[in-house]
Design a protein around this motif. Structure first.
Motif, PDB file in Angstrom:
ATOM      1  N   VAL A   1       4.287  45.682  38.659  1.00 14.46           N
ATOM      2  CA  VAL A   1       4.488  45.033  37.360  1.00 14.46           C
ATOM      3  C   VAL A   1       3.122  44.593  36.857  1.00 14.46           C
ATOM      4  N   ILE A   2       2.764  45.041  35.662  1.00 17.33           N
ATOM      5  CA  ILE A   2       1.484  44.696  35.041  1.00 17.33           C
ATOM      6  C   ILE A   2       1.754  43.797  33.836  1.00 17.33           C
TER       7      ILE A   2
ATOM      8  N   VAL B   1       8.696  48.654  29.183  1.00 18.84           N
ATOM      9  CA  VAL B   1       7.744  47.752  28.530  1.00 18.84           C
ATOM     10  C   VAL B   1       8.535  46.701  27.764  1.00 18.84           C
ATOM     11  N   ASN B   2       8.424  45.466  28.197  1.00 18.03           N
ATOM     12  CA  ASN B   2       9.105  44.338  27.540  1.00 18.03           C
ATOM     13  C   ASN B   2      10.598  44.616  27.323  1.00 18.03           C
ATOM     14  N   GLY B   3      11.238  45.204  28.333  1.00 22.66           N
ATOM     15  CA  GLY B   3      12.673  45.442  28.239  1.00 22.66           C
ATOM     16  C   GLY B   3      13.060  46.699  27.496  1.00 22.66           C
ATOM     17  N   HIS B   4      12.097  47.575  27.230  1.00 21.45           N
ATOM     18  CA  HIS B   4      12.369  48.829  26.542  1.00 21.45           C
ATOM     19  C   HIS B   4      11.981  49.998  27.454  1.00 21.45           C
TER      20      HIS B   4
ATOM     21  N   THR C   1       4.634  43.229  29.363  1.00 23.49           N
ATOM     22  CA  THR C   1       5.039  43.315  30.760  1.00 23.49           C
ATOM     23  C   THR C   1       5.474  44.751  31.028  1.00 23.49           C
ATOM     24  N   ILE C   2       4.669  45.460  31.782  1.00 24.31           N
ATOM     25  CA  ILE C   2       4.924  46.877  32.057  1.00 24.31           C
ATOM     26  C   ILE C   2       5.416  47.011  33.492  1.00 24.31           C
ATOM     27  N   SER C   3       6.657  47.433  33.653  1.00 17.94           N
ATOM     28  CA  SER C   3       7.258  47.627  34.975  1.00 17.94           C
ATOM     29  C   SER C   3       7.314  49.124  35.277  1.00 17.94           C
ATOM     30  N   VAL C   4       6.846  49.491  36.448  1.00 21.73           N
ATOM     31  CA  VAL C   4       6.779  50.911  36.824  1.00 21.73           C
ATOM     32  C   VAL C   4       7.308  51.092  38.236  1.00 21.73           C
TER      33      VAL C   4
ATOM     34  N   GLN D   1      -5.815  37.754  29.629  1.00 25.60           N
ATOM     35  CA  GLN D   1      -5.427  37.839  31.032  1.00 25.60           C
ATOM     36  C   GLN D   1      -4.792  39.205  31.294  1.00 25.60           C
ATOM     37  N   ALA D   2      -5.094  39.755  32.453  1.00 23.29           N
ATOM     38  CA  ALA D   2      -4.500  41.027  32.877  1.00 23.29           C
ATOM     39  C   ALA D   2      -4.304  40.974  34.385  1.00 23.29           C
ATOM     40  N   THR D   3      -3.056  40.992  34.825  1.00 19.73           N
ATOM     41  CA  THR D   3      -2.746  40.890  36.249  1.00 19.73           C
ATOM     42  C   THR D   3      -1.699  41.942  36.616  1.00 19.73           C
ATOM     43  N   TYR D   4      -1.548  42.150  37.914  1.00 20.89           N
ATOM     44  CA  TYR D   4      -0.475  43.024  38.385  1.00 20.89           C
ATOM     45  C   TYR D   4       0.010  42.517  39.734  1.00 20.89           C
ATOM     46  N   ARG D   5       1.225  42.914  40.068  1.00 21.47           N
ATOM     47  CA  ARG D   5       1.792  42.585  41.377  1.00 21.47           C
ATOM     48  C   ARG D   5       2.630  43.766  41.863  1.00 21.47           C
ATOM     49  N   VAL D   6       2.708  43.881  43.166  1.00 25.21           N
ATOM     50  CA  VAL D   6       3.494  44.943  43.794  1.00 25.21           C
ATOM     51  C   VAL D   6       4.832  44.356  44.227  1.00 25.21           C
ATOM     52  N   GLU D   7       5.917  45.080  43.942  1.00 29.04           N
ATOM     53  CA  GLU D   7       7.253  44.628  44.327  1.00 29.04           C
ATOM     54  C   GLU D   7       7.925  45.693  45.184  1.00 29.04           C
TER      55      GLU D   7
END
Length: 231
Positions: A116-117, A146-149, A176-179, A205-211
């Motif tokens: 998620v970025i 992207v943002n629920g789309h 919010t970009i989920s991949v 700000q630009a962050t990411y996390r691994v899920e």
């Protein structure tokens, strides 16, 4: 009793042998020339390329080959199951393929490992979003939101005045970009993307996390088929 070969037949045989040797030698020379020329063209195209870029190119090539081999093995397995004559196996293959196609088309929710970025900025354009989507897709992104789309082929991402739209809906920051995809590959790209974005003065700000199990619930509304009616 041995058969006597006429001089004309002997000359013809010698001529054919000589011609064959000449043709083979010509082909060998042609292949060598093409190989040398191709190598020279490759070296010329890579001239000035730094070692880091070359390493990424080689890594991408290996990954593409591995992906093709895995896809080939998967297709061979499906073919074997369909040709086995076992109706249960064939049904399972067809159901799995239908589910895969629904996920690709964005017609069904999906979940799996991914990243998620989050990008908080002002003044970003549709080109920035398209670059991010293209980079993530090229890195093995199987489903993107992207943002629920949901982002799939055919969904337009456009610039409308000062707004970025996805499928006609405005996308406001933060993005919010989920991949969903291979987390190792996606995290490498996300790390590079966020580093570059943080160097951009427009980005706050630009962050990411691994899920480990990322859920994408947004779907594309299935459109009915339209048939032209002649007047």
């Amino acid at each position: 009793m041995s058969r006597r070969v006429s001089p004309s037949t002997r000359r013809r045989a010698l001529w054919l042998r000589g011609a064959s040797v000449w043709v083979i030698a010509l082909l060998v020379a042609l292949v060598a020339t093409i190989q040398i020329r191709s190598q020279a063209e490759v070296e010329q195209s890579l001239a000035g390329t730094d070692s880091t870029t070359l390493a990424f190119l080689i890594d991408d090539l290996h990954r593409a080959n591995d992906s093709l081999n895995a896809e080939l093995a998967d297709l061979s397995g499906r073919q074997a199951a369909l040709q086995s004559g076992n109706s249960d196996s064939a049904d399972q293959v067809l159901m799995a393929e239908a589910a895969r196609l629904q996920a690709i088309e964005g017609l069904a929710p999906v979940h799996g490992p991914g990243v998620v970025i989050v990008i908080d900025a002002s003044g970003l354009s549709v080109l920035d979003l398209q670059d991010a989507i293209n980079n993530l897709s090229a890195s093995g992104g199987e489903a993107i939101d992207v943002n629920g789309h949901r982002i799939v082929t055919g969904v337009p991402t456009l610039q409308s005045g000062g707004e970025v739209t996805v499928g006609g809906a405005p996308i406001t920051t933060p993005w919010t970009i989920s991949v969903i995809g291979d987390p190792a590959r996606l995290s490498e790209v996300a790390d590079l993307m966020t580093q570059q974005l943080r160097a951009d003065r427009r980005v706050r700000q630009a962050t990411y996390r691994v899920e480990a199990d990322l859920a994408i619930r947004s779907v594309i509304s299935e459109r009915p088929f339209l048939y032209a009616v002649g007047s």
